[in-house]
Design a protein around this motif. Structure first.
Motif, PDB file in Angstrom:
ATOM      1  N   ALA A  34       0.746  -1.607   0.138  1.00 20.86           N
ATOM      2  CA  ALA A  34      -0.287  -0.091  -0.534  1.00 20.86           C
ATOM      3  C   ALA A  34       0.751   1.356   0.442  1.00 20.86           C
ATOM      4  CB  ALA A  34      -1.136   0.208   0.913  1.00 20.86           C
ATOM      5  N   GLN A  35       2.043   1.178   1.472  1.00 21.44           N
ATOM      6  CA  GLN A  35       3.368   2.645   1.244  1.00 21.44           C
ATOM      7  C   GLN A  35       3.528   2.435  -0.348  1.00 21.44           C
ATOM      8  OE1 GLN A  35       2.472   4.970   3.062  1.00 21.44           O
ATOM      9  NE2 GLN A  35       4.689   6.231   1.852  1.00 21.44           N
ATOM     10  N   TRP A  36       4.507   1.791  -1.403  1.00 24.80           N
ATOM     11  CA  TRP A  36       4.787   1.647  -2.225  1.00 24.80           C
ATOM     12  C   TRP A  36       3.604   2.337  -2.949  1.00 24.80           C
ATOM     13  CZ3 TRP A  36       4.003   0.106  -7.036  1.00 24.80           C
ATOM     14  CH2 TRP A  36       5.166  -0.422  -7.763  1.00 24.80           C
ATOM     15  N   ARG A  37       2.403   1.994  -3.292  1.00 21.32           N
ATOM     16  CA  ARG A  37       1.147   2.562  -4.319  1.00 21.32           C
ATOM     17  C   ARG A  37       1.856   4.522  -4.093  1.00 21.32           C
ATOM     18  NH1 ARG A  37      -0.716  -2.798  -3.641  1.00 21.32           N
ATOM     19  NH2 ARG A  37      -2.208  -1.557  -1.915  1.00 21.32           N
ATOM     20  N   THR A  38       1.287   4.327  -3.157  1.00 22.84           N
ATOM     21  CA  THR A  38       1.552   5.840  -2.173  1.00 22.84           C
ATOM     22  C   THR A  38       2.365   6.280  -2.787  1.00 22.84           C
ATOM     23  OG1 THR A  38      -0.309   5.330  -1.024  1.00 22.84           O
ATOM     24  CG2 THR A  38       1.198   7.316  -0.388  1.00 22.84           C
ATOM     25  N   TRP A  39       3.737   6.048  -2.755  1.00 24.99           N
ATOM     26  CA  TRP A  39       5.178   6.595  -3.080  1.00 24.99           C
ATOM     27  C   TRP A  39       5.582   6.599  -4.870  1.00 24.99           C
ATOM     28  CZ3 TRP A  39       8.679   3.708  -5.613  1.00 24.99           C
ATOM     29  CH2 TRP A  39       9.827   4.331  -6.121  1.00 24.99           C
ATOM     30  N   ARG A  40       4.621   5.773  -4.914  1.00 22.16           N
ATOM     31  CA  ARG A  40       4.937   5.989  -7.006  1.00 22.16           C
ATOM     32  C   ARG A  40       3.772   6.823  -7.418  1.00 22.16           C
ATOM     33  NH1 ARG A  40       3.148   0.661 -11.058  1.00 22.16           N
ATOM     34  NH2 ARG A  40       4.045   2.089 -12.728  1.00 22.16           N
ATOM     35  N   LYS A  41       3.116   6.343  -6.710  1.00 17.31           N
ATOM     36  CA  LYS A  41       2.084   7.739  -7.057  1.00 17.31           C
ATOM     37  C   LYS A  41       2.586   9.634  -6.940  1.00 17.31           C
ATOM     38  CE  LYS A  41      -2.035  10.154  -8.231  1.00 17.31           C
ATOM     39  NZ  LYS A  41      -1.937  11.451  -8.958  1.00 17.31           N
ATOM     40  N   ALA A  42       3.037   9.704  -5.294  1.00 19.34           N
ATOM     41  CA  ALA A  42       3.728  10.596  -5.745  1.00 19.34           C
ATOM     42  C   ALA A  42       5.079  10.922  -5.956  1.00 19.34           C
ATOM     43  CB  ALA A  42       4.017  10.840  -3.465  1.00 19.34           C
ATOM     44  N   ALA A  43       5.459   9.611  -6.716  1.00 19.24           N
ATOM     45  CA  ALA A  43       7.270   9.945  -7.902  1.00 19.24           C
ATOM     46  C   ALA A  43       6.534  10.400  -8.907  1.00 19.24           C
ATOM     47  CB  ALA A  43       8.098   8.643  -7.243  1.00 19.24           C
ATOM     48  N   GLU A  44       5.258   9.950  -9.592  1.00 15.44           N
ATOM     49  CA  GLU A  44       4.884   9.642 -11.382  1.00 15.44           C
ATOM     50  C   GLU A  44       4.231  11.230 -10.872  1.00 15.44           C
ATOM     51  OE1 GLU A  44       2.387   6.430 -11.411  1.00 15.44           O
ATOM     52  OE2 GLU A  44       3.437   5.372 -11.960  1.00 15.44           O
ATOM     53  N   ASP A  45       3.518  11.895  -9.946  1.00 20.13           N
ATOM     54  CA  ASP A  45       2.897  12.846 -10.231  1.00 20.13           C
ATOM     55  C   ASP A  45       4.617  13.764 -10.348  1.00 20.13           C
ATOM     56  OD1 ASP A  45       0.185  11.943  -9.616  1.00 20.13           O
ATOM     57  OD2 ASP A  45       0.317  13.186  -7.395  1.00 20.13           O
ATOM     58  N   PHE A  46       5.069  14.330  -9.395  1.00 20.29           N
ATOM     59  CA  PHE A  46       6.565  14.856  -9.606  1.00 20.29           C
ATOM     60  C   PHE A  46       7.225  14.756 -11.266  1.00 20.29           C
ATOM     61  CE2 PHE A  46      11.004  15.000  -9.733  1.00 20.29           C
ATOM     62  CZ  PHE A  46      11.560  16.170  -9.578  1.00 20.29           C
ATOM     63  N   GLN A  47       7.199  13.361 -11.241  1.00 20.63           N
ATOM     64  CA  GLN A  47       7.981  13.177 -12.935  1.00 20.63           C
ATOM     65  C   GLN A  47       7.491  13.752 -13.921  1.00 20.63           C
ATOM     66  OE1 GLN A  47      10.841  12.060 -14.222  1.00 20.63           O
ATOM     67  NE2 GLN A  47      10.884  11.335 -11.237  1.00 20.63           N
ATOM     68  N   ALA A  48       5.658  13.663 -14.036  1.00 21.41           N
ATOM     69  CA  ALA A  48       4.952  14.469 -15.163  1.00 21.41           C
ATOM     70  C   ALA A  48       5.112  16.227 -14.756  1.00 21.41           C
ATOM     71  CB  ALA A  48       3.025  13.922 -14.374  1.00 21.41           C
ATOM     72  N   ALA A  49       5.174  16.997 -13.285  1.00 21.51           N
ATOM     73  CA  ALA A  49       5.124  17.759 -13.210  1.00 21.51           C
ATOM     74  C   ALA A  49       6.686  18.079 -13.634  1.00 21.51           C
ATOM     75  CB  ALA A  49       4.965  18.835 -11.827  1.00 21.51           C
ATOM     76  N   VAL A  50       7.771  18.179 -13.947  1.00 19.46           N
ATOM     77  CA  VAL A  50       9.270  17.975 -14.542  1.00 19.46           C
ATOM     78  C   VAL A  50       8.639  18.406 -15.453  1.00 19.46           C
ATOM     79  CG1 VAL A  50      11.294  17.461 -14.417  1.00 19.46           C
ATOM     80  CG2 VAL A  50      10.348  17.128 -12.140  1.00 19.46           C
ATOM     81  N   THR A  51       8.481  16.801 -16.518  1.00 18.58           N
ATOM     82  CA  THR A  51       8.050  16.865 -17.689  1.00 18.58           C
ATOM     83  C   THR A  51       7.257  18.233 -18.160  1.00 18.58           C
ATOM     84  OG1 THR A  51       7.992  14.744 -17.823  1.00 18.58           O
ATOM     85  CG2 THR A  51       7.275  15.910 -19.727  1.00 18.58           C
ATOM     86  N   GLU A  52       5.872  18.689 -17.673  1.00 20.41           N
ATOM     87  CA  GLU A  52       5.552  19.686 -18.373  1.00 20.41           C
ATOM     88  C   GLU A  52       6.190  20.992 -18.017  1.00 20.41           C
ATOM     89  OE1 GLU A  52       1.590  22.181 -16.219  1.00 20.41           O
ATOM     90  OE2 GLU A  52       1.257  20.071 -16.414  1.00 20.41           O
ATOM     91  N   TYR A  53       7.206  21.120 -17.129  1.00 20.45           N
ATOM     92  CA  TYR A  53       7.687  22.361 -16.207  1.00 20.45           C
ATOM     93  C   TYR A  53       8.665  22.676 -17.793  1.00 20.45           C
ATOM     94  CZ  TYR A  53      10.713  25.882 -14.659  1.00 20.45           C
ATOM     95  OH  TYR A  53      11.657  27.183 -14.461  1.00 20.45           O
ATOM     96  N   ALA A  54       9.941  21.206 -17.993  1.00 20.63           N
ATOM     97  CA  ALA A  54      10.199  21.648 -18.648  1.00 20.63           C
ATOM     98  C   ALA A  54      10.328  22.113 -20.025  1.00 20.63           C
ATOM     99  CB  ALA A  54      10.920  20.434 -18.973  1.00 20.63           C
ATOM    100  N   ALA A  55       9.045  21.507 -21.123  1.00 15.98           N
ATOM    101  CA  ALA A  55       8.379  21.847 -21.903  1.00 15.98           C
ATOM    102  C   ALA A  55       7.877  23.356 -21.758  1.00 15.98           C
ATOM    103  CB  ALA A  55       6.773  20.280 -22.832  1.00 15.98           C
ATOM    104  N   ARG A  56       7.272  24.072 -21.198  1.00 16.31           N
ATOM    105  CA  ARG A  56       6.988  24.755 -21.489  1.00 16.31           C
ATOM    106  C   ARG A  56       7.708  26.013 -21.888  1.00 16.31           C
ATOM    107  NH1 ARG A  56       5.099  26.495 -14.835  1.00 16.31           N
ATOM    108  NH2 ARG A  56       3.784  24.876 -14.949  1.00 16.31           N
ATOM    109  N   ASP A  57       7.319  26.990 -22.465  1.00 14.76           N
ATOM    110  CA  ASP A  57       7.816  27.707 -23.734  1.00 14.76           C
ATOM    111  C   ASP A  57       8.915  28.780 -22.460  1.00 14.76           C
ATOM    112  OD1 ASP A  57       6.724  27.328 -26.615  1.00 14.76           O
ATOM    113  OD2 ASP A  57       5.266  29.207 -25.578  1.00 14.76           O
ATOM    114  N   GLY A  58      10.385  29.411 -22.733  1.00 15.47           N
ATOM    115  CA  GLY A  58      10.716  29.909 -21.872  1.00 15.47           C
ATOM    116  C   GLY A  58      11.722  28.871 -21.227  1.00 15.47           C
ATOM    117  N   VAL A  59      11.655  27.783 -20.762  1.00 11.44           N
ATOM    118  CA  VAL A  59      12.381  27.103 -20.374  1.00 11.44           C
ATOM    119  C   VAL A  59      12.817  26.688 -20.972  1.00 11.44           C
ATOM    120  CG1 VAL A  59      12.336  25.063 -18.952  1.00 11.44           C
ATOM    121  CG2 VAL A  59      10.472  26.331 -18.947  1.00 11.44           C
ATOM    122  N   THR A  60      14.706  27.078 -20.619  1.00  4.64           N
ATOM    123  CA  THR A  60      15.634  26.838 -21.604  1.00  4.64           C
ATOM    124  C   THR A  60      16.623  25.574 -20.875  1.00  4.64           C
ATOM    125  OG1 THR A  60      17.281  28.338 -20.513  1.00  4.64           O
ATOM    126  CG2 THR A  60      15.630  29.092 -22.750  1.00  4.64           C
TER     127      THR A  60
END
Length: 83
Positions: A34-60
């Motif tokens: 159960a905790q592994w699933r909670t951690w995995r979801k948190a890690a996936e949320d972070f990874q998705a946010a990083v990908t989104e941020y890096a894809a923004r216009d103006g991010v070099t």
């Protein structure tokens, strides 16, 4: 990229993922799963946010550099007793 350039939301997401990962220590069986699933979801949320941020216009910088800087910011804050 400097650590100070990382948005607070990315740092919060990485801090959350690390906190959930740390909670795995000492767990076994269903509690671990159960905790592994909670951690995995948190890690996936972070990874998705990083990908989104890096894809923004103006991010070099690359997605890798954004992720590395966010992780470094979290590690630095955890090591700093005043942080």
């Amino acid at each position: 990229m400097h650590v100070t350039d990382i948005p607070d939301d990315l740092i919060k997401l990485e801090r959350s993922a690390e906190s959930e990962r740390a909670r795995l220590a000492g767990l076994i069986g269903d509690e671990y799963d159960a905790q592994w699933r909670t951690w995995r979801k948190a890690a996936e949320d972070f990874q998705a946010a990083v990908t989104e941020y890096a894809a923004r216009d103006g991010v070099t910088v690359s997605r890798y550099e954004v992720e590395r800087a966010a992780k470094a910011a979290v590690r630095h804050a955890e090591e700093d007793p005043a942080g």
